[in-house]
Design a protein around this motif. Structure first.
Motif, mmCIF file in Angstrom:
data_model
loop_
_atom_site.group_PDB
_atom_site.id
_atom_site.type_symbol
_atom_site.label_atom_id
_atom_site.label_comp_id
_atom_site.label_asym_id
_atom_site.label_seq_id
_atom_site.Cartn_x
_atom_site.Cartn_y
_atom_site.Cartn_z
ATOM 1 N N MET A 289 -17.165 -30.382 -2.294
ATOM 2 C CA MET A 289 -15.790 -30.409 -2.816
ATOM 3 C C MET A 289 -15.105 -31.739 -2.520
ATOM 4 O O MET A 289 -14.351 -32.254 -3.343
ATOM 5 C CB MET A 289 -14.997 -29.245 -2.221
ATOM 6 N N GLU A 290 -15.357 -32.301 -1.355
ATOM 7 C CA GLU A 290 -14.776 -33.600 -1.030
ATOM 8 C C GLU A 290 -15.313 -34.684 -1.964
ATOM 9 O O GLU A 290 -14.570 -35.563 -2.407
ATOM 10 C CB GLU A 290 -15.076 -33.961 0.423
ATOM 11 N N CYS A 291 -16.589 -34.623 -2.286
ATOM 12 C CA CYS A 291 -17.176 -35.612 -3.178
ATOM 13 C C CYS A 291 -16.623 -35.465 -4.600
ATOM 14 O O CYS A 291 -16.333 -36.461 -5.270
ATOM 15 C CB CYS A 291 -18.691 -35.466 -3.174
ATOM 16 N N VAL A 292 -16.474 -34.228 -5.059
ATOM 17 C CA VAL A 292 -15.907 -33.991 -6.384
ATOM 18 C C VAL A 292 -14.475 -34.500 -6.443
ATOM 19 O O VAL A 292 -14.051 -35.135 -7.420
ATOM 20 C CB VAL A 292 -15.978 -32.491 -6.729
ATOM 21 N N ALA A 293 -13.698 -34.245 -5.388
ATOM 22 C CA ALA A 293 -12.317 -34.723 -5.358
ATOM 23 C C ALA A 293 -12.249 -36.244 -5.326
ATOM 24 O O ALA A 293 -11.378 -36.853 -5.948
ATOM 25 C CB ALA A 293 -11.602 -34.131 -4.145
ATOM 26 N N GLN A 294 -13.173 -36.876 -4.621
ATOM 27 C CA GLN A 294 -13.174 -38.330 -4.517
ATOM 28 C C GLN A 294 -13.486 -38.991 -5.859
ATOM 29 O O GLN A 294 -12.859 -39.993 -6.231
ATOM 30 C CB GLN A 294 -14.196 -38.771 -3.482
ATOM 31 N N HIS A 295 -14.428 -38.432 -6.612
ATOM 32 C CA HIS A 295 -14.836 -39.056 -7.873
ATOM 33 C C HIS A 295 -14.088 -38.494 -9.079
ATOM 34 O O HIS A 295 -14.175 -39.053 -10.172
ATOM 35 C CB HIS A 295 -16.344 -38.887 -8.080
ATOM 36 N N GLY A 296 -13.401 -37.382 -8.886
ATOM 37 C CA GLY A 296 -12.600 -36.835 -9.973
ATOM 38 C C GLY A 296 -13.393 -36.150 -11.061
ATOM 39 O O GLY A 296 -12.888 -35.963 -12.168
ATOM 40 N N LEU A 297 -14.621 -35.749 -10.802
ATOM 41 C CA LEU A 297 -15.450 -35.068 -11.798
ATOM 42 C C LEU A 297 -16.573 -34.301 -11.115
ATOM 43 O O LEU A 297 -16.830 -34.489 -9.926
ATOM 44 C CB LEU A 297 -16.024 -36.071 -12.804
ATOM 45 N N VAL A 298 -17.219 -33.454 -11.903
ATOM 46 C CA VAL A 298 -18.372 -32.690 -11.403
ATOM 47 C C VAL A 298 -19.606 -33.121 -12.183
ATOM 48 O O VAL A 298 -19.509 -33.516 -13.347
ATOM 49 C CB VAL A 298 -18.155 -31.168 -11.560
ATOM 50 N N PRO A 299 -20.775 -33.061 -11.571
ATOM 51 C CA PRO A 299 -21.996 -33.402 -12.310
ATOM 52 C C PRO A 299 -22.349 -32.308 -13.306
ATOM 53 O O PRO A 299 -21.919 -31.164 -13.186
ATOM 54 C CB PRO A 299 -23.051 -33.521 -11.205
ATOM 55 N N LYS A 300 -23.170 -32.663 -14.274
ATOM 56 C CA LYS A 300 -23.595 -31.674 -15.254
ATOM 57 C C LYS A 300 -24.475 -30.612 -14.590
ATOM 58 O O LYS A 300 -24.374 -29.425 -14.911
ATOM 59 C CB LYS A 300 -24.359 -32.360 -16.388
#
Length: 396
Positions: A210-221
């Motif tokens: 969740m921290e990584c998603v918040a940092q990059h502003g997107l989710v992987p496919k």
């Protein structure tokens, strides 16, 4: 029985007619054959490639049928069976080889293919003919076998954020330190590299995600993990976030479970990590154990973690930065580009790729984060503070 296409007598039924080369396997269902008849047993063992003496011993031992060598040769001659006469037409052999190459037969060399044609199709073939036909029909495979080259599967990715590969590193676990990492399949950029008390706590892995998603502003496919229970919560969160989208991998299909050996991107990277960083810490802590400064007890693990956790985390952050900015050389077995991971991740159009990441709403992200149980190795206040800081930095 006679061939319905060329009217020649078939002494024994095979897959193809030995005279016209037409497939006549269907005739077997029209004739009730006695499997114990001496002639059929002789034809069977002859097709398997046994010598005359072995055929005689098999008939006597297994079926209690006694034949002389002269009688055996006479029966084979009457049936038109010979290893060096009445060769099957080359066109028929070519059609059979082409059929075999559509399946697992593409892995066979000319010797194995020759045996397959003799046993499976009852052909009378020369090895040289099979060798030349294989060179004609499948030259790349023949070349690789000649070079004795092991053919590996190639990794293919459309662009950054198509697949994130996630795994834990347990080499430092005997000393109380557990590492969790994630790598992007296209760019080979390290998305996170965290160290703590445990990498088997589902809340810790979910928090890293969740921290990584918040940092990059997107989710992987898609996500790729092994079947460990620590990945279950993260997989559920990811599938929930991806349920907002409508592509072919939306929802539950956006996460892939598999064996660790198949999670090649992160498993391959761990070997580089050990050579350039992990081995140093393993040697250091092993020396402490040999000097009786560490005995592996929970108290000593807590003390070692208290003394070295911040230092190891700093070292991991440094190595992550160095890796993301180093140059990856081209590899023939990979269809992914070469270059610096940071550049390949942020400007994929320069490397014939496209960003496959998908945006998620800040409201959904916050709601899901509030559902994560407090990790046993990280205080709730610290985790919430880190997450909300990254939320603001990512513009969510």
């Amino acid at each position: 029985m006679y061939c319905p296409f060329c009217s020649n007598e078939l002494q024994h039924l095979a897959v193809y007619c030995g005279f016209c080369g037409t497939k006549v396997e269907f005739l077997k269902s029209l004739q009730c054959q006695d499997a114990e008849a001496p002639e059929e047993l002789i034809f069977k063992y002859f097709a398997e490639g046994h010598s005359y003496k072995v055929i005689m011993d098999l008939l006597a031992t297994k079926h209690n049928i006694s034949l002389s060598l002269r009688t055996l040769k006479r029966k084979l001659k009457n049936a038109g069976l010979s290893k060096r006469r009445n060769y099957t037409p080359v066109a028929t052999i070519r059609a059979a080889i082409a059929e075999e190459l559509k399946g697992s037969g593409q892995l066979l060399g000319y010797r194995s293919m020759c045996q397959t044609l003799r046993q499976k199709y009852s052909f009378v073939v020369r090895r040289d003919d099979v060798m030349h036909l294989l060179r004609e029909l499948d030259p790349p495979a023949v070349h690789n076998r000649t070079m004795r080259r092991f053919t590996r599967r190639t990794y293919h990715s459309m662009g950054p954020n198509e697949v994130w590969h996630i795994d834990g590193y347990d080499k430092l676990k005997p000393f109380g330190l557990a590492i969790s990492g994630c790598i992007d399949g296209f760019s080979r950029k390290i998305m996170w590299l965290k160290c703590g008390k445990s990498n088997s706590d589902p809340s810790v892995i979910a928090l890293n995600y969740m921290e990584c998603v918040a940092q990059h502003g997107l989710v992987p496919k898609r996500l790729r993990t092994d079947c460990g229970t620590e990945n279950g919560l993260m997989a559920a969160l990811h599938c929930t976030l991806r349920s907002e989208h409508t592509d072919e991998f939306a929802g539950a299909t956006s996460h892939m479970y598999g064996a660790s050996t198949s999670n090649q991107r992160i498993e391959s990277w761990w070997s580089n990590f050990r050579k350039q960083r992990g081995q140093f810490w393993m040697n250091l802590f092993s020396d402490m154990r040999e000097r009786h400064l560490f005995n592996g007890s929970p108290e000593h693990k807590s003390l070692l973690r208290y003394c070295f956790l911040d230092v190891v985390r700093k070292d991991l952050d440094e190595y992550k930065t160095l890796w993301n900015c180093h140059t990856i050389r081209p590899v023939r077995q990979s269809q992914c580009p070469s270059g610096r991971p940071e550049a390949m991740y942020n400007v994929p159009h320069r490397f014939n790729g496209e960003n496959c990441g998908l945006t998620v709403s800040a409201q959904t992200l916050s709601q899901l984060y509030d559902l994560i149980p407090a990790p046993l190795t990280l205080g709730t206040d610290e985790g919430n503070a880190n997450f909300h800081i990254l939320q603001r930095q990512g513009g969510l």
